[in-house]
Design a protein around this motif. Structure first.
Motif, mmCIF file in Angstrom:
data_model
loop_
_atom_site.group_PDB
_atom_site.id
_atom_site.type_symbol
_atom_site.label_atom_id
_atom_site.label_comp_id
_atom_site.label_asym_id
_atom_site.label_seq_id
_atom_site.Cartn_x
_atom_site.Cartn_y
_atom_site.Cartn_z
ATOM 1 N N ILE A 190 0.867 -1.178 0.000
ATOM 2 C CA ILE A 190 0.000 0.000 0.000
ATOM 3 C C ILE A 190 0.901 1.225 0.000
ATOM 4 O O ILE A 190 1.564 1.527 0.989
ATOM 5 C CB ILE A 190 -0.924 0.005 1.235
ATOM 6 C CG1 ILE A 190 -1.813 -1.229 1.222
ATOM 7 C CG2 ILE A 190 -1.772 1.258 1.255
ATOM 8 C CD1 ILE A 190 -2.689 -1.361 2.447
ATOM 9 N N LYS A 191 0.953 1.902 -1.132
ATOM 10 C CA LYS A 191 1.836 3.050 -1.232
ATOM 11 C C LYS A 191 1.227 4.098 -2.150
ATOM 12 O O LYS A 191 0.362 3.813 -2.986
ATOM 13 C CB LYS A 191 3.204 2.634 -1.749
ATOM 14 C CG LYS A 191 3.207 1.990 -3.131
ATOM 15 C CD LYS A 191 4.615 1.571 -3.523
ATOM 16 C CE LYS A 191 4.630 0.913 -4.893
ATOM 17 N NZ LYS A 191 5.991 0.508 -5.296
ATOM 18 N N GLY A 192 1.700 5.315 -1.984
ATOM 19 C CA GLY A 192 1.222 6.412 -2.810
ATOM 20 C C GLY A 192 1.304 7.723 -2.062
ATOM 21 O O GLY A 192 1.567 7.765 -0.855
ATOM 22 N N VAL A 193 1.094 8.805 -2.791
ATOM 23 C CA VAL A 193 1.089 10.148 -2.215
ATOM 24 C C VAL A 193 -0.361 10.588 -2.051
ATOM 25 O O VAL A 193 -1.152 10.506 -2.989
ATOM 26 C CB VAL A 193 1.845 11.144 -3.115
ATOM 27 C CG1 VAL A 193 1.794 12.543 -2.515
ATOM 28 C CG2 VAL A 193 3.286 10.700 -3.306
ATOM 29 N N VAL A 194 -0.709 11.056 -0.852
ATOM 30 C CA VAL A 194 -2.060 11.538 -0.568
ATOM 31 C C VAL A 194 -1.961 13.011 -0.205
ATOM 32 O O VAL A 194 -1.279 13.387 0.745
ATOM 33 C CB VAL A 194 -2.720 10.742 0.581
ATOM 34 C CG1 VAL A 194 -4.134 11.252 0.817
ATOM 35 C CG2 VAL A 194 -2.723 9.257 0.255
ATOM 36 N N ARG A 195 -2.649 13.840 -0.958
ATOM 37 C CA ARG A 195 -2.560 15.291 -0.802
ATOM 38 C C ARG A 195 -3.711 15.801 0.058
ATOM 39 O O ARG A 195 -4.876 15.496 -0.222
ATOM 40 C CB ARG A 195 -2.585 15.960 -2.170
ATOM 41 C CG ARG A 195 -1.471 15.489 -3.118
ATOM 42 C CD ARG A 195 -1.807 15.774 -4.564
ATOM 43 N NE ARG A 195 -3.007 15.047 -4.990
ATOM 44 C CZ ARG A 195 -3.607 15.243 -6.155
ATOM 45 N NH1 ARG A 195 -3.139 16.123 -7.010
ATOM 46 N NH2 ARG A 195 -4.690 14.553 -6.472
ATOM 47 N N ILE A 196 -3.384 16.591 1.068
ATOM 48 C CA ILE A 196 -4.384 17.085 2.023
ATOM 49 C C ILE A 196 -4.307 18.599 2.112
ATOM 50 O O ILE A 196 -3.234 19.160 2.340
ATOM 51 C CB ILE A 196 -4.144 16.506 3.430
ATOM 52 C CG1 ILE A 196 -4.063 14.981 3.404
ATOM 53 C CG2 ILE A 196 -5.231 16.969 4.394
ATOM 54 C CD1 ILE A 196 -3.543 14.393 4.699
ATOM 55 N N SER A 197 -5.439 19.266 1.957
ATOM 56 C CA SER A 197 -5.532 20.703 2.224
ATOM 57 C C SER A 197 -6.036 20.886 3.653
ATOM 58 O O SER A 197 -7.119 20.405 4.000
ATOM 59 C CB SER A 197 -6.500 21.382 1.249
ATOM 60 O OG SER A 197 -6.008 21.350 -0.060
ATOM 61 N N ILE A 198 -5.244 21.574 4.471
ATOM 62 C CA ILE A 198 -5.594 21.758 5.875
ATOM 63 C C ILE A 198 -4.911 23.018 6.388
ATOM 64 O O ILE A 198 -3.819 23.361 5.923
ATOM 65 C CB ILE A 198 -5.181 20.517 6.712
ATOM 66 C CG1 ILE A 198 -5.630 20.659 8.162
ATOM 67 C CG2 ILE A 198 -3.694 20.240 6.594
ATOM 68 C CD1 ILE A 198 -5.456 19.384 8.981
ATOM 69 N N THR A 199 -5.542 23.714 7.297
ATOM 70 C CA THR A 199 -4.953 24.949 7.806
ATOM 71 C C THR A 199 -3.627 24.663 8.500
ATOM 72 O O THR A 199 -3.402 23.574 9.028
ATOM 73 C CB THR A 199 -5.900 25.652 8.792
ATOM 74 O OG1 THR A 199 -6.069 24.827 9.945
ATOM 75 C CG2 THR A 199 -7.254 25.931 8.155
ATOM 76 N N ASP A 200 -2.763 25.656 8.512
ATOM 77 C CA ASP A 200 -1.429 25.482 9.095
ATOM 78 C C ASP A 200 -1.506 25.091 10.565
ATOM 79 O O ASP A 200 -0.732 24.253 11.036
ATOM 80 C CB ASP A 200 -0.625 26.781 8.948
ATOM 81 C CG ASP A 200 -0.331 27.120 7.497
ATOM 82 O OD1 ASP A 200 -0.473 26.216 6.645
ATOM 83 O OD2 ASP A 200 0.026 28.273 7.209
ATOM 84 N N ALA A 201 -2.422 25.701 11.308
ATOM 85 C CA ALA A 201 -2.513 25.418 12.741
ATOM 86 C C ALA A 201 -2.933 23.976 13.002
ATOM 87 O O ALA A 201 -2.325 23.274 13.819
ATOM 88 C CB ALA A 201 -3.496 26.379 13.402
#
Length: 324
Positions: A98-109
């Motif tokens: 199980i491998k791969g890049v998962v992109r997450i948008s989340i606030t810096d805090a």
């Protein structure tokens, strides 16, 4: 599959270049993204336009402008790109590790205080999954952020998107001890004498922020700041009263104020539904749901500033060098 013709094969390469131009907004930036020269990118887009018999982009001094047909094609190719990425990731996860890049948008805090200290344990269990944390361009629109998922503050019915309710992000008026030494403790009775740090994020009269806006109207706006980290630092420096997330009370200089302005905003984990078929994306989705869900005392339905700090505070304590 019985048809021997590859219908779009004549311009697959050009479509990839065109998508890069659409994402980058200019030939030069697209060339950098693809590792190509500017003339090569320009020729590829011109060839695509010739093959399709229609103008797709209009070059300008500041980049490119898309025609109506160009915008339609860009959206369609972007959707196809996401489908191919989901398909290839799903095949990889089913046929091996199980491998791969998962992109997450989340606030810096949220990423600094809650995700960062929990990521080590997740990585030990899934060492081949790479998490790419990105500051969101738009906290209500996943597509604009071009990521697999986003921690946002608005849900909506959508066939393409999946919405998972999380906990609540609680905002309260916070002031620093430095401010109190200089100006005294703000109360309901003397609030007209005090200074506030305001942000455009809180300025909309939608009903949600009205109690905070009413407080600001009764006092004086000292400064404006739309950068989350800088906003917190202005409050910490004693420049005014700020509206901050409840977990900032862990910072030793922070003093929560009883000013009848406690605001709770529901959080949602939003993902491209098709991407959830990819095992790495699903694992990250479930991991985020557990970290930012109501089981975390900072994100329960009600504010409890006296709750015993939990393991989720480790990141915050490390960030600000706070002793137990």
């Amino acid at each position: 599959m019985d048809d021997k013709n590859i219908l779009s094969g004549q311009f697959w390469g050009e479509l990839r270049v065109f998508l890069a131009v659409a994402k980058a907004g200019s030939f030069n930036r697209a060339a950098d993204m693809l590792g190509m020269s500017h003339p090569t990118v320009s020729r590829q887009v011109k060839r695509l336009q010739d093959l399709m018999g229609s103008q797709l982009v209009v070059p300008t001094k500041h980049g490119v402008i898309f025609t109506e047909k160009g915008e339609l094609l860009a959206q369609s190719v972007c959707k196809l790109d996401q489908q191919l990425f989901a398909l290839s990731s799903g095949i990889k996860s089913k046929t091996g590790e199980i491998k791969g890049v998962v992109r997450i948008s989340i606030t810096d805090a949220l990423s600094s205080i809650f995700l960062a200290p929990s990521l080590e344990a997740f990585s030990r269990e899934h060492p081949k999954i790479q998490v790419h944390l990105k500051t969101p361009y738009n906290i209500t629109n996943l597509k604009e952020n071009q990521t697999d998922m986003m921690v946002g503050f608005k849900s909506a019915d959508s066939g393409e998107l999946a919405f998972q309710p999380l906990g609540y992000l609680h905002f309260i008026p916070i002031v620093s001890k430095t401010y109190i030494r200089n100006y005294g403790l703000p109360t309901q009775e003397n609030i007209a004498q005090h200074r506030f740090i305001q942000s455009e994020f809180y300025s909309a009269r939608t009903g949600l922020w009205d109690s905070w806006l009413d407080l600001c109207d009764r006092g004086t706006i000292a400064h404006f700041c739309d950068h989350a980290f800088a906003y917190g630092m202005l409050v910490k420096s004693g420049l005014g009263i700020g509206l901050l997330a409840s977990y900032t009370v862990l910072e030793p200089s922070s003093v929560p104020l009883n000013l009848d302005a406690r605001i709770s905003v529901p959080m949602f984990l939003i993902a491209v539904r098709q991407r959830l078929d990819s095992r790495p994306v699903r694992l990250v989705f479930d991991w985020l749901s557990s970290i930012l869900g109501p089981a975390n005392p900072w994100f329960g339905k009600k504010i409890d500033l006296h709750a015993r700090p939990s393991a989720y505070d480790i990141g915050f304590r490390s960030l600000f060098n706070i002793d137990e």
